[in-house]
Design a protein around this motif. Structure first.
Motif, PDB file in Angstrom:
ATOM      1  N   GLN A 154       0.711  -1.279  -0.177  1.00  0.00           N
ATOM      2  CA  GLN A 154       0.065  -0.008   0.090  1.00  0.00           C
ATOM      3  C   GLN A 154       0.842   1.145   0.082  1.00  0.00           C
ATOM      4  N   LYS A 207      -9.342 -24.566   6.582  1.00  0.00           N
ATOM      5  CA  LYS A 207      -8.021 -24.510   7.054  1.00  0.00           C
ATOM      6  C   LYS A 207      -7.609 -25.799   8.103  1.00  0.00           C
TER       7      LYS A 207
ATOM      8  N   GLN B 175     -19.276 -17.482   8.675  1.00  0.00           N
ATOM      9  CA  GLN B 175     -18.232 -16.669   8.517  1.00  0.00           C
ATOM     10  C   GLN B 175     -18.506 -15.228   9.406  1.00  0.00           C
ATOM     11  N   TYR B 178     -17.717 -15.853  13.034  1.00  0.00           N
ATOM     12  CA  TYR B 178     -16.453 -16.154  13.213  1.00  0.00           C
ATOM     13  C   TYR B 178     -15.702 -14.714  13.175  1.00  0.00           C
ATOM     14  N   GLN B 198      -6.586 -18.306  17.687  1.00  0.00           N
ATOM     15  CA  GLN B 198      -7.392 -18.150  16.575  1.00  0.00           C
ATOM     16  C   GLN B 198      -7.067 -16.832  16.010  1.00  0.00           C
ATOM     17  N   ASP B 201      -4.513 -17.599  13.809  1.00  0.00           N
ATOM     18  CA  ASP B 201      -4.879 -18.145  12.666  1.00  0.00           C
ATOM     19  C   ASP B 201      -5.428 -17.100  11.456  1.00  0.00           C
ATOM     20  N   ARG B 202      -5.872 -16.104  12.027  1.00  0.00           N
ATOM     21  CA  ARG B 202      -6.523 -15.357  10.972  1.00  0.00           C
ATOM     22  C   ARG B 202      -5.767 -14.392   9.958  1.00  0.00           C
ATOM     23  N   PRO B 204      -2.507 -11.898   8.713  1.00  0.00           N
ATOM     24  CA  PRO B 204      -2.335 -10.358   8.979  1.00  0.00           C
ATOM     25  C   PRO B 204      -3.507  -9.594   8.790  1.00  0.00           C
ATOM     26  N   ARG B 206      -5.300  -6.166   7.119  1.00  0.00           N
ATOM     27  CA  ARG B 206      -5.185  -5.438   5.891  1.00  0.00           C
ATOM     28  C   ARG B 206      -5.945  -3.995   6.365  1.00  0.00           C
ATOM     29  N   ASP B 207      -5.539  -3.310   7.258  1.00  0.00           N
ATOM     30  CA  ASP B 207      -6.223  -2.196   7.289  1.00  0.00           C
ATOM     31  C   ASP B 207      -5.552  -0.877   6.281  1.00  0.00           C
ATOM     32  N   LEU B 208      -6.495  -0.165   6.061  1.00  0.00           N
ATOM     33  CA  LEU B 208      -5.936   0.899   5.140  1.00  0.00           C
ATOM     34  C   LEU B 208      -5.314   1.895   6.094  1.00  0.00           C
ATOM     35  N   ARG B 209      -3.941   2.226   5.918  1.00  0.00           N
ATOM     36  CA  ARG B 209      -3.377   3.294   6.794  1.00  0.00           C
ATOM     37  C   ARG B 209      -4.187   4.719   6.628  1.00  0.00           C
ATOM     38  N   ARG B 211      -3.428   8.651   6.917  1.00  0.00           N
ATOM     39  CA  ARG B 211      -2.210   9.637   7.052  1.00  0.00           C
ATOM     40  C   ARG B 211      -2.598  10.996   7.557  1.00  0.00           C
TER      41      ARG B 211
END
Lengths: 221, 211
Positions: A154, A207, B175, B178, B198, B201-202, B204, B206-209, B211
């Motif tokens: 990103q 999984k 889902q 979950y 858990q 498990d999930r 990384p 992926r949040d929008l950073r 600024r």
């Protein structure tokens, strides 16, 4: 399949017999179903596809010969139907894989999933990556400020590739056990255990049963 | 290609599930003589008039369409058997009765192509419809019991077409639970140990950073 590891895998001699008796058509259908139902790409069935192709080729030749031997039209059309069914499964199997490759080519080429592709699929994935990169560079990325020009990240401050679409392995799938699989853990903590007996039908997280699908002990439906 | 399902909506199209059902074996009684057929999917025949033989359903339908055979009604499709199944289905609110994995499709194909071979056609048809309804009702009530603690749902004896129809609902429900059960979404005052794995498990986030 090793006979010696029978007990360890929970495969009785009965299952082994049925495994031997299973035709390529059955195997191909199973591969097709599993491929369609699993979120990630599975191992390419090289020899199975090869054998199926040969059988199809052989049958095509036979059907072509029929009119010369004055075989009645009904028989010819029935053979043609059988051939069409086989062709449909094979094509749909290959197509399903291509769809997955188109969706996840970056992820696949970065991970060991790469080895699951056939040679042609690897070529296809490479081309996909090339074209997509070029296209995105030209149309979007080159117009963005410095630091935001990566196709994978990103921004320059991202610690890892965080813009690569990945299949969701924690999604839920429907699966059916062929033989008795026995108890196995559903998650890492081990507090959820499921005992799979023959012909059970479960909705589970992909999984947790991934390895059982790969070893062919359960089928996705 | 016709019949190819849209991978985003559901995994298999109804036509594809029917395709799989067409490989189930049925008994036919041919009314003509024909040599054995050595198909890729197996060898069938030879066929003699009035001699019962086993063939895949697609072949039975093809022959039936050309008036070359009658199809034997599968045992489980008799009024007697279906009545038993329906009763048992009603008596056991939590279980599904064992029926062929493709019972919906097989009966559909039989009704469409071999109706004159089914005695009590209307009775059989309405029984199958009733059975389907009772079973779907069970699936629906079952869906209500899904909670955040649900790791697995057991649906023994659910048939192929039923699986295909309920798949989007079940998968999305599970889902959603979950996801919302995730410690990232809610603060657990007792951050118990069994929740930690858990998270790992999930994958990384992926949040929008910003600024």
């Amino acid at each position: 399949m090793e006979l010696g590891s029978e007990e360890g895998l929970g495969i009785s001699s009965e299952d082994y017999d049925s495994l031997i008796a299973t035709t390529d058509v059955e195997l191909l259908k199973r591969a097709w179903r599993n491929e369609k139902a699993s979120p990630e790409i599975l191992q390419f069935q090289t020899s199975l596809v090869q054998r199926s192709r040969e059988q199809i080729q052989l049958m095509e030749d036979t059907v072509e010969e029929f009119p010369k031997n004055c075989t009645d039209p009904l028989t010819v059309s029935l053979y043609q139907m059988d051939l069409d069914r086989m062709l449909f499964v094979l094509r749909s199997y290959l197509r399903t894989r291509l769809q997955k490759i188109e969706k996840y080519f970056i992820h696949i080429s970065k991970s060991d999933l790469w080895n699951r592709l056939s040679d042609q699929e690897q070529k296809f994935a490479k081309k996909c990556t090339d074209y997509m990169e070029k296209h995105l560079q030209r149309s979007v990325l080159s117009h963005l400020p410095y630091g935001y020009q990566s196709i994978l990240r990103q921004s320059i401050s991202s610690e890892e590739d965080d813009m690569v679409p990945e299949p969701r392995l924690d999604t839920f799938v429907f699966c059916k056990s062929k033989g008795s699989v026995g108890a196995f853990q559903l998650d890492d903590s081990g507090d959820e255990i499921v005992d799979l007996v023959a012909d059970d039908l479960y909705v589970l997280r992909y999984k947790s049963i991934k390895s059982l699908v790969e070893s062919g002990q359960i089928d996705l439906v | 290609m016709a019949g190819q399902s849209d991978p985003h909506l559901s995994l298999f199209s109804a036509a594809e599930v029917e395709f799989l059902a067409e490989d189930e074996m049925v008994e036919i009684v041919p009314n003509m003589k024909m040599d054995a057929l050595n198909f890729i999917c197996g060898d069938y025949g030879p066929f003699y008039p009035q001699l019962t033989t086993e063939v895949p359903l697609w072949l039975a339908v093809a022959l039936k369409k050309r008036g070359k055979c009658t199809v034997r009604l599968p045992q489980w499709m008799s009024v007697e058997k279906l009545t038993q199944v329906l009763e048992a289905e009603r008596d056991s609110p939590r279980e599904f009765q064992p029926l062929p994995f493709h019972y919906v499709e097989i009966s559909r194909l039989m009704f469409d192509h071999a109706r004159d071979d089914i005695p009590d056609m209307y009775m059989v048809r309405s029984l199958i419809e009733d059975i389907r309804n009772v079973r779907f009702h069970k699936v629906e009530t079952g869906l209500e019991t899904i909670s955040a603690r649900t790791h697995a749902v057991k649906l023994k004896n659910l048939s192929a077409m039923e699986v295909n129809i309920v798949r989007p609902f079940v998968v999305r429900t599970l889902q959603a639970f979950y996801k919302h059960d995730s410690p990232q979404m809610i603060q657990h005052p007792d951050g118990t140990a069994n929740r930690q794995p858990q998270v790992a498990d999930r994958g990384p986030r992926r949040d929008l950073r910003r600024r």
